[in-house]
Design an enzyme around this catalytic site. Structure first.
Site, PDB file in Angstrom:
ATOM      1  N   GLU A 246      56.838  17.945  30.710  1.00 40.65           N
ATOM      2  CA  GLU A 246      57.824  17.171  29.781  1.00 40.65           C
ATOM      3  C   GLU A 246      59.364  17.636  30.014  1.00 40.65           C
ATOM      4  O   GLU A 246      59.365  18.706  30.630  1.00 40.65           O
ATOM      5  CB  GLU A 246      57.466  17.242  28.500  1.00 40.65           C
ATOM      6  CG  GLU A 246      56.114  16.664  28.098  1.00 40.65           C
ATOM      7  CD  GLU A 246      55.459  17.136  26.954  1.00 40.65           C
ATOM      8  OE1 GLU A 246      56.334  17.958  26.168  1.00 40.65           O
ATOM      9  OE2 GLU A 246      54.194  16.975  26.726  1.00 40.65           O
ATOM     10  N   LYS A 248      62.553  19.484  28.705  1.00 37.92           N
ATOM     11  CA  LYS A 248      62.875  20.427  27.736  1.00 37.92           C
ATOM     12  C   LYS A 248      64.186  20.110  27.164  1.00 37.92           C
ATOM     13  O   LYS A 248      65.423  20.389  27.784  1.00 37.92           O
ATOM     14  CB  LYS A 248      63.041  21.864  28.293  1.00 37.92           C
ATOM     15  CG  LYS A 248      63.143  23.021  26.785  1.00 37.92           C
ATOM     16  CD  LYS A 248      63.220  24.570  27.608  1.00 37.92           C
ATOM     17  CE  LYS A 248      62.945  25.210  26.559  1.00 37.92           C
ATOM     18  NZ  LYS A 248      64.092  25.284  25.345  1.00 37.92           N
ATOM     19  N   ARG A 253      64.326  21.990  17.243  1.00 40.03           N
ATOM     20  CA  ARG A 253      62.486  21.642  16.872  1.00 40.03           C
ATOM     21  C   ARG A 253      62.624  20.996  15.241  1.00 40.03           C
ATOM     22  O   ARG A 253      63.024  21.539  14.495  1.00 40.03           O
ATOM     23  CB  ARG A 253      61.846  22.808  16.727  1.00 40.03           C
ATOM     24  CG  ARG A 253      60.412  22.538  17.097  1.00 40.03           C
ATOM     25  CD  ARG A 253      59.826  22.233  18.303  1.00 40.03           C
ATOM     26  NE  ARG A 253      58.288  22.139  18.303  1.00 40.03           N
ATOM     27  CZ  ARG A 253      57.585  23.250  18.701  1.00 40.03           C
ATOM     28  NH1 ARG A 253      58.235  24.210  19.151  1.00 40.03           N
ATOM     29  NH2 ARG A 253      56.279  23.221  18.603  1.00 40.03           N
ATOM     30  N   ARG A 268      62.730  24.386  12.575  1.00 45.79           N
ATOM     31  CA  ARG A 268      61.744  25.398  13.172  1.00 45.79           C
ATOM     32  C   ARG A 268      61.341  26.608  12.448  1.00 45.79           C
ATOM     33  O   ARG A 268      60.411  27.098  12.434  1.00 45.79           O
ATOM     34  CB  ARG A 268      62.751  25.879  14.803  1.00 45.79           C
ATOM     35  CG  ARG A 268      61.812  27.026  15.206  1.00 45.79           C
ATOM     36  CD  ARG A 268      62.935  27.472  16.441  1.00 45.79           C
ATOM     37  NE  ARG A 268      62.642  28.621  17.007  1.00 45.79           N
ATOM     38  CZ  ARG A 268      62.317  28.736  18.157  1.00 45.79           C
ATOM     39  NH1 ARG A 268      62.550  27.772  18.985  1.00 45.79           N
ATOM     40  NH2 ARG A 268      61.758  29.974  18.793  1.00 45.79           N
ATOM     41  N   GLU A 297      61.384  17.284  19.157  1.00 46.74           N
ATOM     42  CA  GLU A 297      62.588  17.597  19.121  1.00 46.74           C
ATOM     43  C   GLU A 297      63.771  16.673  18.697  1.00 46.74           C
ATOM     44  O   GLU A 297      63.902  15.715  19.070  1.00 46.74           O
ATOM     45  CB  GLU A 297      62.963  18.379  20.617  1.00 46.74           C
ATOM     46  CG  GLU A 297      64.409  18.854  20.775  1.00 46.74           C
ATOM     47  CD  GLU A 297      64.087  20.441  20.664  1.00 46.74           C
ATOM     48  OE1 GLU A 297      62.992  20.978  20.339  1.00 46.74           O
ATOM     49  OE2 GLU A 297      65.071  21.059  21.263  1.00 46.74           O
ATOM     50  N   PHE A 336      56.751  15.130  20.773  1.00 40.76           N
ATOM     51  CA  PHE A 336      55.763  15.410  22.033  1.00 40.76           C
ATOM     52  C   PHE A 336      54.517  16.002  21.450  1.00 40.76           C
ATOM     53  O   PHE A 336      53.794  16.310  22.413  1.00 40.76           O
ATOM     54  CB  PHE A 336      56.612  16.605  22.796  1.00 40.76           C
ATOM     55  CG  PHE A 336      57.173  17.453  22.157  1.00 40.76           C
ATOM     56  CD1 PHE A 336      56.400  18.644  21.528  1.00 40.76           C
ATOM     57  CD2 PHE A 336      58.637  17.965  22.249  1.00 40.76           C
ATOM     58  CE1 PHE A 336      56.959  19.635  20.774  1.00 40.76           C
ATOM     59  CE2 PHE A 336      59.191  18.976  21.647  1.00 40.76           C
ATOM     60  CZ  PHE A 336      58.435  19.793  20.857  1.00 40.76           C
ATOM     61  N   ARG A 410      52.934  31.908  20.858  1.00 46.61           N
ATOM     62  CA  ARG A 410      53.607  31.789  22.019  1.00 46.61           C
ATOM     63  C   ARG A 410      52.833  32.264  23.173  1.00 46.61           C
ATOM     64  O   ARG A 410      52.487  33.416  23.572  1.00 46.61           O
ATOM     65  CB  ARG A 410      54.888  32.869  21.752  1.00 46.61           C
ATOM     66  CG  ARG A 410      55.832  32.654  23.013  1.00 46.61           C
ATOM     67  CD  ARG A 410      57.035  33.860  22.877  1.00 46.61           C
ATOM     68  NE  ARG A 410      57.919  33.456  21.646  1.00 46.61           N
ATOM     69  CZ  ARG A 410      58.774  32.455  21.786  1.00 46.61           C
ATOM     70  NH1 ARG A 410      59.009  31.624  22.636  1.00 46.61           N
ATOM     71  NH2 ARG A 410      59.637  32.359  20.667  1.00 46.61           N
ATOM     72  N   LYS A 416      58.087  27.406  29.426  1.00 41.53           N
ATOM     73  CA  LYS A 416      59.331  27.020  29.806  1.00 41.53           C
ATOM     74  C   LYS A 416      60.038  27.376  30.909  1.00 41.53           C
ATOM     75  O   LYS A 416      59.942  28.465  31.319  1.00 41.53           O
ATOM     76  CB  LYS A 416      60.207  27.118  28.589  1.00 41.53           C
ATOM     77  CG  LYS A 416      60.298  28.398  28.448  1.00 41.53           C
ATOM     78  CD  LYS A 416      61.124  28.745  26.894  1.00 41.53           C
ATOM     79  CE  LYS A 416      61.480  30.150  26.564  1.00 41.53           C
ATOM     80  NZ  LYS A 416      61.878  30.592  25.303  1.00 41.53           N
TER      81      LYS A 416
HETATM   82  P1  AMP Z   1      62.822  28.037  23.260  1.00 39.69           P
HETATM   83  O1  AMP Z   1      63.459  27.883  22.235  1.00 39.69           O
HETATM   84  O2  AMP Z   1      63.918  28.822  24.365  1.00 39.69           O
HETATM   85  O3  AMP Z   1      62.020  29.209  23.154  1.00 39.69           O
HETATM   86  O4  AMP Z   1      62.064  27.230  23.869  1.00 39.69           O
HETATM   87  C1  AMP Z   1      61.168  26.559  23.202  1.00 39.69           C
HETATM   88  C2  AMP Z   1      61.835  25.316  22.247  1.00 39.69           C
HETATM   89  O5  AMP Z   1      61.940  24.231  23.314  1.00 39.69           O
HETATM   90  C3  AMP Z   1      60.752  24.644  21.492  1.00 39.69           C
HETATM   91  O6  AMP Z   1      60.733  25.323  20.175  1.00 39.69           O
HETATM   92  C4  AMP Z   1      61.532  23.378  21.277  1.00 39.69           C
HETATM   93  O7  AMP Z   1      62.478  23.311  20.233  1.00 39.69           O
HETATM   94  C5  AMP Z   1      62.419  23.103  22.442  1.00 39.69           C
HETATM   95  N1  AMP Z   1      61.646  22.019  23.398  1.00 39.69           N
HETATM   96  C6  AMP Z   1      62.417  20.813  23.929  1.00 39.69           C
HETATM   97  N2  AMP Z   1      61.594  20.089  24.478  1.00 39.69           N
HETATM   98  C7  AMP Z   1      60.229  20.415  24.332  1.00 39.69           C
HETATM   99  C8  AMP Z   1      59.040  19.778  24.658  1.00 39.69           C
HETATM  100  N3  AMP Z   1      59.038  18.691  25.520  1.00 39.69           N
HETATM  101  N4  AMP Z   1      58.000  20.469  24.545  1.00 39.69           N
HETATM  102  C9  AMP Z   1      58.040  21.586  23.549  1.00 39.69           C
HETATM  103  N5  AMP Z   1      59.055  22.136  23.160  1.00 39.69           N
HETATM  104  C10 AMP Z   1      60.454  21.620  23.569  1.00 39.69           C
END
Ligand code: AMP
Length: 552
Positions: A246, A248, A253, A268, A297, A336, A410, A416
């Site tokens: 998907e 990102k 969130r 979040r 998101e 999502f 996590r 990611k």
């Molecule tokens: P990070 O904030 O860098 O830890 O990355 C994870 C975050 O990416 C999640 O908490 C979401 O806010 C965001 N995110 C964006 N697109 C998606 C997706 N398709 N699936 C899950 N998380 C996503």
């Protein structure tokens, strides 16, 4: 139970650094408490008054507390700031001030934990005109009635900083030990209810069976599943075989609860942000079936292009003039995942949840279902990755189609992959007023990582570039509320906020207590969506340092 007993207990564990000993001591302390005291003690010991998703909050800043202390003792703010410089924290200062004050009443009422809770509840119920005055009055009464040691911990509690090194993990294990239940069961119950106080009371009264019976409920937010960093597409394919790919999205969130005639949106950090997003709520009502909890998101989109992520947070923060912002910063919600539809769905595999998700939403201008491709093919993943970057997003999420939704986890089921280099999320602990044209702005900020064993914040550098003037205006507004004391131009903040920081290199350096320094740090954004427990740790800094020396 008397608040004094709680304060004395806190003091007795203050110097303890052994996790096991802390767990043993806390479990012993909470074992025989009755329900209400148990609930309060479990929250208070972590420096929390309410679970994060409760709409209630104390709304007591450091400025207000300075006024209360002055009322009780006659000691002025400047003097209090001097004392903090000397003693290091407002809790100790409160203790000293109360110890030195002239008592007005001879018979002080003995404070119970319940009474403290009642006063906090009353303080948090006050809003609007005159509320500040009334809060000061209530708290002045509370401190007026307290002994030095009570004042020390009242202040720390109000400032959400107990300085005991007792975080959620320790309290979770203490609950498990006190009521003889599995730690993992307590953890699961916590991730679902987000209220360790409630979990403790259930563990005490109904044990294992009670905890197992806890299910996701509409309008109680669930901890969100998180992702690990993937080094490459190959890693994901190796890990999962087939991968659900998907975009990102570069937004923020949210978890949306829609049912029983009500819609609630949680950030979040599980804060209720419903009122800041009226246009999303409106469309959810029309285009999403009732009885569901969605995960997704929120992004800001103008003229078909995503706006920088800060704009989304600006919308989340907004309490007044929301309707103007709806036009200025238009939002979309990309769903999502789905956690609930007239019952829990989290144990079903992603692929099945996805099918259910698609059946609950009819897409509209603002409500979308995130596109998903399931593939084993590296080139196909690369294609989606490039598509996401071209569309102005961060990269891709690579998910295991067979995985359940594990709240708060996590793990390796969600990976990611971003296009830009790793940044650090660091806690802002101090700052400096600017010069000349910028003298009214806090224009440089001191950054710290978290030492995960002691919970201490260790400085790793200072950032003074990457800010626009608009950023600085906005940040100054935010950080002004958290200034603990001035030292010439330098100020120290209550640690509350996280900056995402880019840098050229991490160096070993004796200059900062972490032993590391950032070369050419640059501000990317404030991460109001993350709380301190999500800041990067000393081991992460070490790991990145080693990674870069490997690459060199
Ligand atoms: P990070 O904030 O860098 O830890 O990355 C994870 C975050 O990416 C999640 O908490 C979401 O806010 C965001 N995110 C964006 N697109 C998606 C997706 N398709 N699936 C899950 N998380 C996503």
């Amino acid at each position: 139970m008397l608040f004094k007993e709680f304060a004395e207990f806190c003091e007795s564990i203050e110097g303890i650094s052994s996790t096991l000993e802390l767990i043993a001591r806390i479990s012993n302390f909470i074992k025989d408490l009755e329900d209400l005291d148990l609930y309060n003690v479990v929250l208070f010991i972590m420096g929390k008054i309410y679970p994060p998703w409760e709409e209630r909050e104390l709304g007591v800043g450091i400025g207000l507390l300075y006024e209360v202390l002055e009322n009780v003792s006659g000691v002025k703010r400047e003097k209090i700031e001097d004392m903090i410089r000397e003693l290091g924290d407002l809790g100790l200062v409160s203790e000293k001030i109360i110890a030195g004050r002239v008592m007005l009443t001879l018979e002080a009422e003995e404070l119970s934990i319940r009474r403290v809770r009642e006063i906090f509840d009353e303080v948090s119920s006050l809003v609007g005109e005159g509320s500040r005055k009334r809060k000061i009055l209530l708290l002045t009464g509370l401190y007026g009635n307290s002994s030095p040691i009570e004042a020390k911990y009242l202040t720390r509690l109000i400032m959400n900083e107990m300085r005991l090194g007792v975080g959620e993990g320790i309290v979770r294990d203490a609950i498990a030990k006190a009521f003889d239940v599995d730690e993992e069961l307590v953890e699961r119950a916590y991730m679902i209810t987000n209220d360790l106080g409630r979990v403790a009371v259930i563990a005490k009264n109904s044990g294992k069976g009670g905890l197992e019976g806890i299910r996701i409920e509409l309008h109680t937010p669930v901890r969100m599943m998180l992702a690990q960093v993937a080094e490459s597409f190959e890693e994901a394919i190796e890990e999962m075989g087939e991968v659900a790919v998907e975009w990102k999205f570069d937004g923020s969130r949210v978890q949306i609860h829609h049912g029983n005639g009500e819609i609630k949106v949680y950030s979040r950090r599980l804060e209720n942000v419903t009122n800041a997003l009226p246009e999303i709520v409106e469309e959810i009502k029309k285009f999403v079936r009732e009885g569901v909890i969605l995960d997704g998101e929120v992004i800001a989109v103008k003229d078909g292009k995503p706006m920088p992520f800060q704009h989304v947070l600006r919308r989340f923060r907004r309490k007044h003039g929301v309707s103007k912002m709806v036009e200025k910063i238009p939002l979309q919600f990309h769903a999502f995942d789905i956690l609930y539809m007239n019952g829990e769905l989290i144990d079903k595999p992603l692929i099945e949840r996805r099918r259910i998700l698609e059946s609950t939403i009819s897409e509209s201008e603002r409500i979308k279902i995130a596109k998903q491709v399931i593939t084993k093919d590296k080139e196909e993943i690369e294609r989606v990755f490039n598509e996401a970057i071209t569309a102005g997003h961060e990269g891709v999420m690579l998910k295991n189609p067979r995985s359940p939704y594990i709240p708060g986890k996590r793990g390796k089921n969600w990976l990611k992959l971003k296009s830009v280099m790793e940044t650090l999320d660091l806690v802002v602990v101090g700052g400096e007023w600017g010069e000349g044209k910028r003298s009214h702005l806090l224009s440089s900020y001191e950054l710290a990582c978290v030492d995960e064993t002691s919970g201490k914040l260790l400085k790793v550098g200072k950032v003074a570039t990457g800010f626009t003037d608009e950023d600085l205006e906005e940040l100054t507004e935010i950080f002004k509320q958290t200034i603990v004391f001035h030292e010439g131009k330098r100020v120290e903040f209550q640690p509350r906020y996280i900056f995402e920081i880019a840098y050229q290199e991490i160096q070993k350096s004796p200059k900062y207590e972490s032993g590391y320094a950032l070369r050419f740090p640059r501000f990317i954004r404030i991460r109001e969506d993350k709380d301190l427990s999500e800041a990067d740790t000393l081991s992460r800094v070490e790991e990145l340092y080693l990674m870069q020396s490997k690459k060199a």
